[in-house]
Design a protein around this motif. Sequence first.
Motif, PDB file in Angstrom:
ATOM      1  N   MET A  47     -34.924  75.369 -47.204  1.00 20.82           N
ATOM      2  CA  MET A  47     -33.735  74.643 -47.651  1.00 20.82           C
ATOM      3  C   MET A  47     -33.390  73.544 -46.653  1.00 20.82           C
ATOM      4  N   ALA A  48     -33.196  72.350 -47.141  1.00 17.63           N
ATOM      5  CA  ALA A  48     -32.861  71.220 -46.274  1.00 17.63           C
ATOM      6  C   ALA A  48     -31.398  71.308 -45.836  1.00 17.63           C
ATOM      7  N   THR A  49     -31.138  70.811 -44.631  1.00 13.18           N
ATOM      8  CA  THR A  49     -29.774  70.739 -44.102  1.00 13.18           C
ATOM      9  C   THR A  49     -29.418  69.280 -43.880  1.00 13.18           C
ATOM     10  N   ILE A  50     -28.349  68.832 -44.509  1.00 11.46           N
ATOM     11  CA  ILE A  50     -27.910  67.448 -44.416  1.00 11.46           C
ATOM     12  C   ILE A  50     -26.526  67.412 -43.778  1.00 11.46           C
ATOM     13  N   LEU A  51     -26.379  66.619 -42.726  1.00  8.48           N
ATOM     14  CA  LEU A  51     -25.096  66.459 -42.050  1.00  8.48           C
ATOM     15  C   LEU A  51     -24.431  65.179 -42.565  1.00  8.48           C
ATOM     16  N   ILE A  52     -23.146  65.264 -42.856  1.00  6.34           N
ATOM     17  CA  ILE A  52     -22.387  64.118 -43.362  1.00  6.34           C
ATOM     18  C   ILE A  52     -21.163  63.917 -42.478  1.00  6.34           C
ATOM     19  N   ALA A  53     -21.088  62.763 -41.815  1.00  6.39           N
ATOM     20  CA  ALA A  53     -19.974  62.479 -40.911  1.00  6.39           C
ATOM     21  C   ALA A  53     -19.251  61.222 -41.370  1.00  6.39           C
ATOM     22  N   ASP A  54     -18.067  61.411 -41.926  1.00  4.31           N
ATOM     23  CA  ASP A  54     -17.262  60.288 -42.409  1.00  4.31           C
ATOM     24  C   ASP A  54     -15.813  60.761 -42.470  1.00  4.31           C
ATOM     25  N   ASP A  55     -14.881  59.913 -42.052  1.00 10.43           N
ATOM     26  CA  ASP A  55     -13.480  60.328 -42.024  1.00 10.43           C
ATOM     27  C   ASP A  55     -12.772  60.109 -43.359  1.00 10.43           C
ATOM     28  N   HIS A  56     -13.473  59.549 -44.343  1.00  3.38           N
ATOM     29  CA  HIS A  56     -12.877  59.334 -45.656  1.00  3.38           C
ATOM     30  C   HIS A  56     -13.344  60.430 -46.618  1.00  3.38           C
ATOM     31  N   PRO A  57     -12.460  61.342 -47.028  1.00  5.71           N
ATOM     32  CA  PRO A  57     -12.857  62.457 -47.894  1.00  5.71           C
ATOM     33  C   PRO A  57     -13.518  62.012 -49.186  1.00  5.71           C
ATOM     34  N   LEU A  58     -13.027  60.939 -49.800  1.00  6.03           N
ATOM     35  CA  LEU A  58     -13.601  60.500 -51.072  1.00  6.03           C
ATOM     36  C   LEU A  58     -15.038  60.033 -50.905  1.00  6.03           C
ATOM     37  N   PHE A  59     -15.320  59.336 -49.802  1.00  5.63           N
ATOM     38  CA  PHE A  59     -16.697  58.879 -49.626  1.00  5.63           C
ATOM     39  C   PHE A  59     -17.608  60.034 -49.223  1.00  5.63           C
ATOM     40  N   ARG A  60     -17.069  61.014 -48.483  1.00  3.86           N
ATOM     41  CA  ARG A  60     -17.876  62.205 -48.203  1.00  3.86           C
ATOM     42  C   ARG A  60     -18.277  62.878 -49.511  1.00  3.86           C
ATOM     43  N   GLU A  61     -17.346  62.937 -50.459  1.00  2.00           N
ATOM     44  CA  GLU A  61     -17.664  63.538 -51.748  1.00  2.00           C
ATOM     45  C   GLU A  61     -18.744  62.735 -52.473  1.00  2.00           C
ATOM     46  N   ALA A  62     -18.673  61.400 -52.362  1.00  2.00           N
ATOM     47  CA  ALA A  62     -19.684  60.563 -53.003  1.00  2.00           C
ATOM     48  C   ALA A  62     -21.062  60.810 -52.389  1.00  2.00           C
ATOM     49  N   LEU A  63     -21.105  60.932 -51.068  1.00  4.00           N
ATOM     50  CA  LEU A  63     -22.375  61.197 -50.399  1.00  4.00           C
ATOM     51  C   LEU A  63     -22.910  62.580 -50.760  1.00  4.00           C
ATOM     52  N   LYS A  64     -22.021  63.554 -50.831  1.00  8.94           N
ATOM     53  CA  LYS A  64     -22.440  64.903 -51.214  1.00  8.94           C
ATOM     54  C   LYS A  64     -23.027  64.902 -52.620  1.00  8.94           C
ATOM     55  N   GLY A  65     -22.411  64.138 -53.514  1.00  8.81           N
ATOM     56  CA  GLY A  65     -22.934  64.059 -54.866  1.00  8.81           C
ATOM     57  C   GLY A  65     -24.306  63.412 -54.914  1.00  8.81           C
ATOM     58  N   ALA A  66     -24.511  62.376 -54.098  1.00 10.33           N
ATOM     59  CA  ALA A  66     -25.809  61.701 -54.065  1.00 10.33           C
ATOM     60  C   ALA A  66     -26.885  62.617 -53.493  1.00 10.33           C
ATOM     61  N   VAL A  67     -26.533  63.355 -52.431  1.00  9.33           N
ATOM     62  CA  VAL A  67     -27.492  64.293 -51.841  1.00  9.33           C
ATOM     63  C   VAL A  67     -27.859  65.374 -52.860  1.00  9.33           C
ATOM     64  N   ALA A  68     -26.866  65.866 -53.581  1.00  6.56           N
ATOM     65  CA  ALA A  68     -27.114  66.923 -54.567  1.00  6.56           C
ATOM     66  C   ALA A  68     -28.077  66.471 -55.655  1.00  6.56           C
ATOM     67  N   GLN A  69     -28.062  65.177 -55.980  1.00  6.98           N
ATOM     68  CA  GLN A  69     -28.996  64.649 -56.969  1.00  6.98           C
ATOM     69  C   GLN A  69     -30.425  64.652 -56.449  1.00  6.98           C
ATOM     70  N   VAL A  70     -30.572  64.425 -55.137  1.00  8.82           N
ATOM     71  CA  VAL A  70     -31.910  64.381 -54.536  1.00  8.82           C
ATOM     72  C   VAL A  70     -32.381  65.772 -54.153  1.00  8.82           C
ATOM     73  N   LEU A  71     -31.474  66.566 -53.554  1.00 10.10           N
ATOM     74  CA  LEU A  71     -31.799  67.918 -53.088  1.00 10.10           C
ATOM     75  C   LEU A  71     -30.712  68.878 -53.564  1.00 10.10           C
ATOM     76  N   PRO A  72     -30.842  69.401 -54.770  1.00  7.72           N
ATOM     77  CA  PRO A  72     -29.789  70.265 -55.332  1.00  7.72           C
ATOM     78  C   PRO A  72     -29.490  71.495 -54.491  1.00  7.72           C
ATOM     79  N   ASP A  73     -30.471  71.996 -53.746  1.00  3.28           N
ATOM     80  CA  ASP A  73     -30.275  73.225 -52.978  1.00  3.28           C
ATOM     81  C   ASP A  73     -29.968  72.977 -51.505  1.00  3.28           C
ATOM     82  N   ALA A  74     -29.720  71.727 -51.134  1.00  2.00           N
ATOM     83  CA  ALA A  74     -29.499  71.411 -49.722  1.00  2.00           C
ATOM     84  C   ALA A  74     -28.200  72.033 -49.219  1.00  2.00           C
TER      85      ALA A  74
END
Length: 222
Positions: free
Chosen positions: A1-28
């Motif tokens: 299982m891949a581990t992806i770190l996301i560092a951003d102080d804007h909650p909405l953009f963190r959610e956008a990045l999480k959604g993009a990662v989930a499209q590439v690696l659903p189980d990350a």
Amino acid sequence: MATILIADDHPLFREALKGAVAQVLPDAELVEADGTGALYEIAEANPDADLLLLDLTMPGANGYSALVHLRATQPQLPVIVVSAREEPATIRRALDHGAVGFIPKSSDATTIRQAIAAVLDGGSWAPAQALTAQGVSDEEADIAQRLRELTPQQFKVLAMLGTGLLNKQIAWELGVSEATIKAHMTAILRKLGASNRTQAILMASKLSVDPGGVPTLPEEEA
């Protein structure tokens, strides 16, 4: 299982990045940080992480200094910088300081997914305009190399010094003695080749996104 770190102080953009990662690696496994303190903690706690998505202008990051520090302490960790700053020079500086990718925050979801996928496949990704920009100056590259020599604790002290804190205030924040901070300051000045605290802050400010600005200069202490 891949581990992806996301560092951003804007909650909405963190959610956008999480959604993009989930499209590439659903189980990350996704690990988030909303500030530089949390960023260094999750990076240290996940030495085998597959990727870090790093906001360039996150409070406390002081421009490219957090990127430079992480590339020194965890060179195995690929970093994609994400930023609302999209000038070619800004992108090129991030790449020159060790990022393997750069995602403008104006990018659509498809572009974000493509960038993440490219880096996870061992490649790199950045907007084409970065290729037209001039690389970092020799002075900036030299300062970045000196910053890489700082220990994590020394890096924290320098960052806090840059906010205008005095030794006793830094000691209280870090839960150590003032004598310990003075010892760190001596080592910081030696490694940077600076003669005093003010010069050290001026040198570190060369890695800010807008290096022409005037940094917060501390009071000199004995």
